[in-house]
Design a protein around this motif. Sequence first.
Motif, PDB file in Angstrom:
ATOM      1  N   GLN A 155       0.840  -1.236  -0.045  1.00 52.72           N
ATOM      2  CA  GLN A 155      -0.030   0.132   0.007  1.00 52.72           C
ATOM      3  C   GLN A 155       0.739   1.294  -0.037  1.00 52.72           C
ATOM      4  O   GLN A 155       0.462   2.295  -0.453  1.00 52.72           O
ATOM      5  CB  GLN A 155      -0.876  -0.101   1.185  1.00 52.72           C
ATOM      6  CG  GLN A 155      -0.087  -0.063   2.589  1.00 52.72           C
ATOM      7  CD  GLN A 155      -0.998   0.111   3.749  1.00 52.72           C
ATOM      8  OE1 GLN A 155      -2.160   0.499   3.784  1.00 52.72           O
ATOM      9  NE2 GLN A 155      -0.716  -0.857   4.470  1.00 52.72           N
ATOM     10  N   TYR A 156       2.136   1.050   0.426  1.00 47.70           N
ATOM     11  CA  TYR A 156       2.945   2.325   0.434  1.00 47.70           C
ATOM     12  C   TYR A 156       3.706   2.538  -0.845  1.00 47.70           C
ATOM     13  O   TYR A 156       4.312   3.878  -0.912  1.00 47.70           O
ATOM     14  CB  TYR A 156       3.776   2.147   1.633  1.00 47.70           C
ATOM     15  CG  TYR A 156       3.272   2.124   2.935  1.00 47.70           C
ATOM     16  CD1 TYR A 156       2.521   2.945   3.407  1.00 47.70           C
ATOM     17  CD2 TYR A 156       3.420   0.835   3.885  1.00 47.70           C
ATOM     18  CE1 TYR A 156       1.829   2.805   4.722  1.00 47.70           C
ATOM     19  CE2 TYR A 156       2.695   0.625   4.991  1.00 47.70           C
ATOM     20  CZ  TYR A 156       1.894   1.683   5.342  1.00 47.70           C
ATOM     21  OH  TYR A 156       1.168   1.452   6.569  1.00 47.70           O
TER      22      TYR A 156
ATOM     23  N   VAL B 271       2.086   2.230  -3.975  1.00 48.79           N
ATOM     24  CA  VAL B 271       1.403   2.624  -5.177  1.00 48.79           C
ATOM     25  C   VAL B 271       0.437   3.811  -5.003  1.00 48.79           C
ATOM     26  O   VAL B 271       0.367   4.347  -3.778  1.00 48.79           O
ATOM     27  CB  VAL B 271       0.316   1.414  -5.152  1.00 48.79           C
ATOM     28  CG1 VAL B 271       0.975   0.059  -5.453  1.00 48.79           C
ATOM     29  CG2 VAL B 271      -0.655   1.115  -4.132  1.00 48.79           C
ATOM     30  N   SER B 272      -0.038   4.376  -5.885  1.00 49.69           N
ATOM     31  CA  SER B 272      -0.603   5.563  -5.656  1.00 49.69           C
ATOM     32  C   SER B 272      -2.183   5.586  -5.660  1.00 49.69           C
ATOM     33  O   SER B 272      -2.681   6.250  -4.913  1.00 49.69           O
ATOM     34  CB  SER B 272      -0.635   6.460  -7.289  1.00 49.69           C
ATOM     35  OG  SER B 272      -1.225   5.913  -8.031  1.00 49.69           O
ATOM     36  N   GLU B 273      -2.813   4.331  -5.613  1.00 44.39           N
ATOM     37  CA  GLU B 273      -4.268   4.005  -5.317  1.00 44.39           C
ATOM     38  C   GLU B 273      -4.212   2.819  -4.562  1.00 44.39           C
ATOM     39  O   GLU B 273      -4.921   1.700  -5.178  1.00 44.39           O
ATOM     40  CB  GLU B 273      -4.968   4.130  -6.620  1.00 44.39           C
ATOM     41  CG  GLU B 273      -4.967   5.357  -7.355  1.00 44.39           C
ATOM     42  CD  GLU B 273      -5.770   5.311  -8.647  1.00 44.39           C
ATOM     43  OE1 GLU B 273      -5.720   4.409  -9.293  1.00 44.39           O
ATOM     44  OE2 GLU B 273      -6.287   6.308  -9.141  1.00 44.39           O
ATOM     45  N   PRO B 274      -3.709   2.816  -3.153  1.00 46.56           N
ATOM     46  CA  PRO B 274      -3.799   1.494  -2.616  1.00 46.56           C
ATOM     47  C   PRO B 274      -5.006   0.847  -2.317  1.00 46.56           C
ATOM     48  O   PRO B 274      -5.389  -0.381  -2.120  1.00 46.56           O
ATOM     49  CB  PRO B 274      -3.099   1.984  -1.272  1.00 46.56           C
ATOM     50  CG  PRO B 274      -3.419   3.428  -0.997  1.00 46.56           C
ATOM     51  CD  PRO B 274      -3.418   3.932  -2.520  1.00 46.56           C
TER      52      PRO B 274
END
Length: 128
Positions: free
Chosen positions: A56-57, A59-62
């Motif tokens: 999640q850290y 990527v731009s859209e977690p």
Amino acid sequence: MSDYTISLVPKVSRYAFDEVVVNDILKCLVSKDIVKAELSDCILGNLGYAISDGAQYIVSEPQFLPYQLDINGLEITSERTVFDTGQNGIDRIICPSCTENIVDNEWDLDSWYQGFTDNLLCPMRHRK
């Protein structure tokens, strides 16, 4: 086929010690908790490394990460491969040299795929 896939491709086609490079990349991804360390049936047809909380850290859209899916993992391939996206197509191919999206350009991959050359030149170089 998958709903979405990302391929990370090195600039270098051939390494003297492929397994060392693969292990180094995997260790880095595991140490950052991007993928799980143990192999599982999280990919189609083979064993792979399942997505982990640290993804999640990076990527731009977690919110779109496929944690809820059984098929959600990393497959590592250390041989020359041309991936077929089926009817889904490819959204982007970003050249590491010119940083252009070169997805719509035509490529001649035969010499590279057969191992006759390690050089795969960006098609944008021929336009300039």
